[in-house]
Motif scaffolding. Sequence first.
Motif, mmCIF file in Angstrom:
data_model
loop_
_atom_site.group_PDB
_atom_site.id
_atom_site.type_symbol
_atom_site.label_atom_id
_atom_site.label_comp_id
_atom_site.label_asym_id
_atom_site.label_seq_id
_atom_site.Cartn_x
_atom_site.Cartn_y
_atom_site.Cartn_z
ATOM 1 N N ALA A 17 -0.041 37.167 7.400
ATOM 2 C CA ALA A 17 -0.990 37.174 8.656
ATOM 3 C C ALA A 17 -2.032 36.372 8.686
ATOM 4 N N ARG A 18 -2.296 35.842 7.420
ATOM 5 C CA ARG A 18 -3.263 34.769 7.485
ATOM 6 C C ARG A 18 -2.927 33.359 7.782
ATOM 7 N N PRO A 77 7.047 29.687 0.645
ATOM 8 C CA PRO A 77 7.006 28.148 0.468
ATOM 9 C C PRO A 77 5.700 27.397 0.203
ATOM 10 N N LEU A 78 6.001 26.420 -0.228
ATOM 11 C CA LEU A 78 4.860 25.355 -0.750
ATOM 12 C C LEU A 78 3.845 25.178 0.543
ATOM 13 N N GLU A 79 4.210 24.991 1.704
ATOM 14 C CA GLU A 79 3.537 24.756 2.794
ATOM 15 C C GLU A 79 2.443 25.942 3.097
ATOM 16 N N LEU A 80 2.917 27.157 2.945
ATOM 17 C CA LEU A 80 2.219 28.268 3.064
ATOM 18 C C LEU A 80 1.033 28.559 1.896
ATOM 19 N N ARG A 81 1.560 28.012 0.785
ATOM 20 C CA ARG A 81 0.650 28.156 -0.473
ATOM 21 C C ARG A 81 -0.627 27.258 -0.287
ATOM 22 N N GLU A 82 -0.130 26.190 0.146
ATOM 23 C CA GLU A 82 -1.361 24.968 0.385
ATOM 24 C C GLU A 82 -2.175 25.533 1.280
ATOM 25 N N ARG A 83 -1.714 26.291 2.526
ATOM 26 C CA ARG A 83 -2.613 26.570 3.517
ATOM 27 C C ARG A 83 -3.412 27.786 3.140
ATOM 28 N N ARG A 134 -5.796 32.311 10.092
ATOM 29 C CA ARG A 134 -5.305 32.084 11.614
ATOM 30 C C ARG A 134 -5.407 33.412 12.480
ATOM 31 N N ARG A 135 -5.893 34.702 11.837
ATOM 32 C CA ARG A 135 -5.909 35.782 12.474
ATOM 33 C C ARG A 135 -6.648 35.981 13.797
ATOM 34 N N PRO A 136 -7.949 35.427 13.421
ATOM 35 C CA PRO A 136 -8.856 35.295 14.552
ATOM 36 C C PRO A 136 -8.495 34.395 15.977
ATOM 37 N N GLU A 140 -19.065 39.011 17.892
ATOM 38 C CA GLU A 140 -19.046 37.946 18.664
ATOM 39 C C GLU A 140 -18.825 36.646 18.340
ATOM 40 N N ARG A 141 -18.896 36.324 17.045
ATOM 41 C CA ARG A 141 -18.363 35.089 16.329
ATOM 42 C C ARG A 141 -16.865 34.995 16.488
ATOM 43 N N LEU A 142 -16.135 36.291 16.259
ATOM 44 C CA LEU A 142 -14.735 36.168 16.319
ATOM 45 C C LEU A 142 -14.055 36.073 17.603
ATOM 46 N N THR A 143 -15.074 36.321 18.810
ATOM 47 C CA THR A 143 -14.707 35.947 20.139
ATOM 48 C C THR A 143 -14.597 34.609 20.576
ATOM 49 N N ARG A 144 -15.219 33.720 19.886
ATOM 50 C CA ARG A 144 -15.513 32.333 20.169
ATOM 51 C C ARG A 144 -14.485 31.324 19.326
ATOM 52 N N ALA A 145 -14.165 30.345 19.880
ATOM 53 C CA ALA A 145 -13.269 29.440 19.165
ATOM 54 C C ALA A 145 -14.030 28.621 18.063
ATOM 55 N N ASP A 146 -13.346 28.462 16.793
ATOM 56 C CA ASP A 146 -14.376 27.798 15.986
ATOM 57 C C ASP A 146 -13.489 26.480 15.492
ATOM 58 N N ASP A 147 -12.171 26.562 15.536
ATOM 59 C CA ASP A 147 -11.363 25.291 14.951
ATOM 60 C C ASP A 147 -11.573 24.140 16.028
#
Length: 387
Positions: free
Chosen positions: A93-94, A136-142, A149-151, A220-227
């Motif tokens: 999920a992350r 996979p390696l990509e998921l482990r690096e992330r 990426r859940r929010p 409220e912090r979860l409802t706003r974009a942060d990336d």
Amino acid sequence: MTVDEGARTVAPGRAAQELELRRDEFRLAVQLGLVRTAPAGEGDRRRVERCELDRLRAAPDFPAGLRERVRAVGTREAAALLGITADRFTRLARTGHLSPVRFSLNRYRTVVWMYLAQEVVEFGLTCPALLTGRLPLELRERLAAHEDRRPRNWRARRLGLLLRAGEDPWARAAAIASLLDPVQVAEVVDDPYERSHLDRLRPPPPPGMPVPAVAREIAERLTRADDPDEILWHRLSLALALDEARAERQAPHPGETRATGVASQVPPAPQGSLTPAATTATATATVREARVPTVRVPAVRAAAVRIPPVPVPAVEGAAVRVPAVTRPVVAAAVVPVPAVPVPVPRSAAADRPLGRPVRTRLLERLRRGRATGAARPRRRRRPVAWP
């Protein structure tokens, strides 16, 4: 609400009972678009039409099918559906393989994500390789970079639901602006009137928002974009939505309706009348004339007065003669002034009751006695009565 509208529509609580759903399940069904609602009167109140209830109840899998489509499960239940551990499901999920449908905060202020059970089962059928073995390696690096990426996935799902439900272009722009910080919105929307209009059309917060201040701040912090890339994407989307909304109509400015109503009450001026500025000046002068009394000053006329010659004593060697000089004397203009009653100070004797003599002050009596030189008469001794 009229009688006809009440007959063909029902309240949300009554609709949930007829569909055999709990309140949270019915709310989720409305958010997902499984149950369509219609606006009722003014405000944000919405009702469910009777024909919509008949359509849902006529389904062959009612009510189990509808209840299964709105069933939300937590991390442990979702991991049990896939046959994996809760830790592995959290990693999937992350990394963004599953999108939450809602969230809540427990008593420890920890975010609890909820997922649709139907989507969890579909993920297990489409991606069975991720359920077993090493990731996979990509998921482990992330995961090593603490990516979550859940929010973001929840915000994307919520924005999609808001855009599908909104019919007004300004309402869709307000839905996009609700995911951005006010500073970001101010940089995209320069006009303060447009920002005020977007604030009025801002969608309500998601259901289940906590009441305490600290927990509400986290929600409220979860409802706003942060990336950074997410913020850039929403800024571009907001700019495009604003262009579409402006093309249809401009944002209302404060006082437009009020100004229009006041202007409609003023009768039109006849042809050949004064300009608005002249009309305002005339009205002001009329008011002043009505309030201030007019004082007429008689005309001042100059009267010629002949001044006789002044005799001057003779000087040796020359005789000086002063001719008579005629000088205009201006008569003083007498302006009639209305008599103004002057307040007369009341004496101390006026406040005393009738029949009571006024006593003279001791100092005044002493001064009168010294001025006249009269001797002070002696008082007669009263006879003393002995026992």
